[in-house]
Design an enzyme around this catalytic site. Structure first.
Site, PDB file in Angstrom:
ATOM      1  N   GLU A 189      90.425  28.872  27.374  1.00 15.19           N
ATOM      2  CA  GLU A 189      89.247  28.757  28.243  1.00 15.19           C
ATOM      3  C   GLU A 189      88.380  30.004  28.161  1.00 15.19           C
ATOM      4  O   GLU A 189      88.742  31.011  27.540  1.00 15.19           O
ATOM      5  CB  GLU A 189      89.709  28.480  29.684  1.00 15.19           C
ATOM      6  CG  GLU A 189      90.423  27.155  29.777  1.00 15.19           C
ATOM      7  CD  GLU A 189      90.815  26.769  31.190  1.00 15.19           C
ATOM      8  OE1 GLU A 189      90.750  27.618  32.095  1.00 15.19           O
ATOM      9  OE2 GLU A 189      91.204  25.605  31.385  1.00 15.19           O
TER      10      GLU A 189
ATOM     11  N   GLU B  45      94.300  20.439  21.399  1.00 13.87           N
ATOM     12  CA  GLU B  45      94.252  19.623  20.184  1.00 13.87           C
ATOM     13  C   GLU B  45      93.340  20.272  19.144  1.00 13.87           C
ATOM     14  O   GLU B  45      93.646  20.305  17.950  1.00 13.87           O
ATOM     15  CB  GLU B  45      93.728  18.214  20.491  1.00 13.87           C
ATOM     16  CG  GLU B  45      94.598  17.406  21.437  1.00 13.87           C
ATOM     17  CD  GLU B  45      94.203  17.590  22.903  1.00 13.87           C
ATOM     18  OE1 GLU B  45      93.869  18.718  23.304  1.00 13.87           O
ATOM     19  OE2 GLU B  45      94.241  16.596  23.646  1.00 13.87           O
TER      20      GLU B  45
ATOM     21  N   CYS C 105      91.273  14.158  25.773  1.00 14.11           N
ATOM     22  CA  CYS C 105      89.911  13.903  26.249  1.00 14.11           C
ATOM     23  C   CYS C 105      89.093  13.223  25.138  1.00 14.11           C
ATOM     24  O   CYS C 105      89.533  13.147  23.986  1.00 14.11           O
ATOM     25  CB  CYS C 105      89.253  15.212  26.687  1.00 14.11           C
ATOM     26  SG  CYS C 105      88.732  16.268  25.322  1.00 14.11           S
TER      27      CYS C 105
ATOM     28  N   CYS D 129      88.409  15.288  21.975  1.00 21.10           N
ATOM     29  CA  CYS D 129      89.610  15.447  21.145  1.00 21.10           C
ATOM     30  C   CYS D 129      89.940  14.163  20.396  1.00 21.10           C
ATOM     31  O   CYS D 129      90.418  14.205  19.265  1.00 21.10           O
ATOM     32  CB  CYS D 129      90.791  15.871  22.002  1.00 21.10           C
ATOM     33  SG  CYS D 129      90.646  17.564  22.575  1.00 21.10           S
TER      34      CYS D 129
HETATM   35  N1  THU Z   1      92.318  20.127  27.834  1.00 20.37           N
HETATM   36  C1  THU Z   1      92.975  20.103  26.630  1.00 20.37           C
HETATM   37  O1  THU Z   1      93.429  21.151  26.135  1.00 20.37           O
HETATM   38  N2  THU Z   1      93.087  18.917  26.004  1.00 20.37           N
HETATM   39  C2  THU Z   1      92.612  17.728  26.483  1.00 20.37           C
HETATM   40  O2  THU Z   1      92.687  16.718  25.792  1.00 20.37           O
HETATM   41  C3  THU Z   1      92.028  17.669  27.819  1.00 20.37           C
HETATM   42  C4  THU Z   1      91.753  18.965  28.481  1.00 20.37           C
HETATM   43  C5  THU Z   1      92.156  21.420  28.522  1.00 20.37           C
HETATM   44  C6  THU Z   1      90.726  21.917  28.563  1.00 20.37           C
HETATM   45  C7  THU Z   1      90.759  22.837  29.759  1.00 20.37           C
HETATM   46  O3  THU Z   1      91.194  24.111  29.336  1.00 20.37           O
HETATM   47  C8  THU Z   1      91.822  22.231  30.669  1.00 20.37           C
HETATM   48  O4  THU Z   1      92.561  21.331  29.862  1.00 20.37           O
HETATM   49  C9  THU Z   1      91.273  21.497  31.877  1.00 20.37           C
HETATM   50  O5  THU Z   1      90.336  20.555  31.518  1.00 20.37           O
END
Ligand code: THU
Length: 136
Positions: A46, A57, A88, A91
């Site tokens: 982040e 991913e 998400c 991804c």
């Molecule tokens: N996140 C992922 O790493 N992969 C996903 O497929 C969904 C969300 C992370 C992004 C962010 O750092 C945290 O999860 C909250 O959204």
């Protein structure tokens, strides 16, 4: 659980431990198995500018491409949430670049496998430019 899946889960768990998620406090670990058998892990990274976050991913896919692989055969995703957590939308598109409709995606918790879905299930009728098919 197969040996390969067990190793992938171990690497994804390790990656989750390295997640940089001070803003959401939602740690994610991923591991992709390339068609060559090589395993690549990644975590979410982040940023203080929230939209700049990189998903786990994407980190794993970046490691795979950097390692010289181009085809995803299997994916493991680990979160600490109580229920299975699936990739998400962004991804899903990134996975579709290197995977196939039948590519299994294992949704896991710290304790192990919770649910297996396919990329085709998560992203049916995926977008692709006809001109780029077969060029990767
Ligand atoms: N996140 C992922 O790493 N992969 C996903 O497929 C969904 C969300 C992370 C992004 C962010 O750092 C945290 O999860 C909250 O959204």
């Amino acid at each position: 659980m197969s040996d390969a899946l067990d190793r992938m889960l171990g690497l994804a768990r390790e990656a989750l431990e390295h997640a940089h998620a001070p803003y959401s406090r939602f740690r994610v670990g991923a591991c992709v198995r390339a068609a060559t058998g090589r395993l690549y892990a990644g975590c979410n990274v982040e940023n203080t500018s929230y939209p700049v976050a990189q998903c786990a991913e994407a980190s794993a896919i970046g490691a795979m491409v950097t390692g010289g692989d181009r085809t995803i055969a299997e994916v493991v995703l680990v979160t600490e949430r109580a229920e299975p957590c699936s990739p998400c939308g962004r991804c899903r598109q990134q996975l579709a670049e290197f995977g196939a409709a039948e590519t299994p995606i294992h949704l896991c918790g710290p304790e192990g496998l919770r649910q297996t879905v396919t990329l085709g299930h998560l992203l049916p009728v995926a977008f692709a430019l006809p001109s780029t098919e077969g060029e990767r």
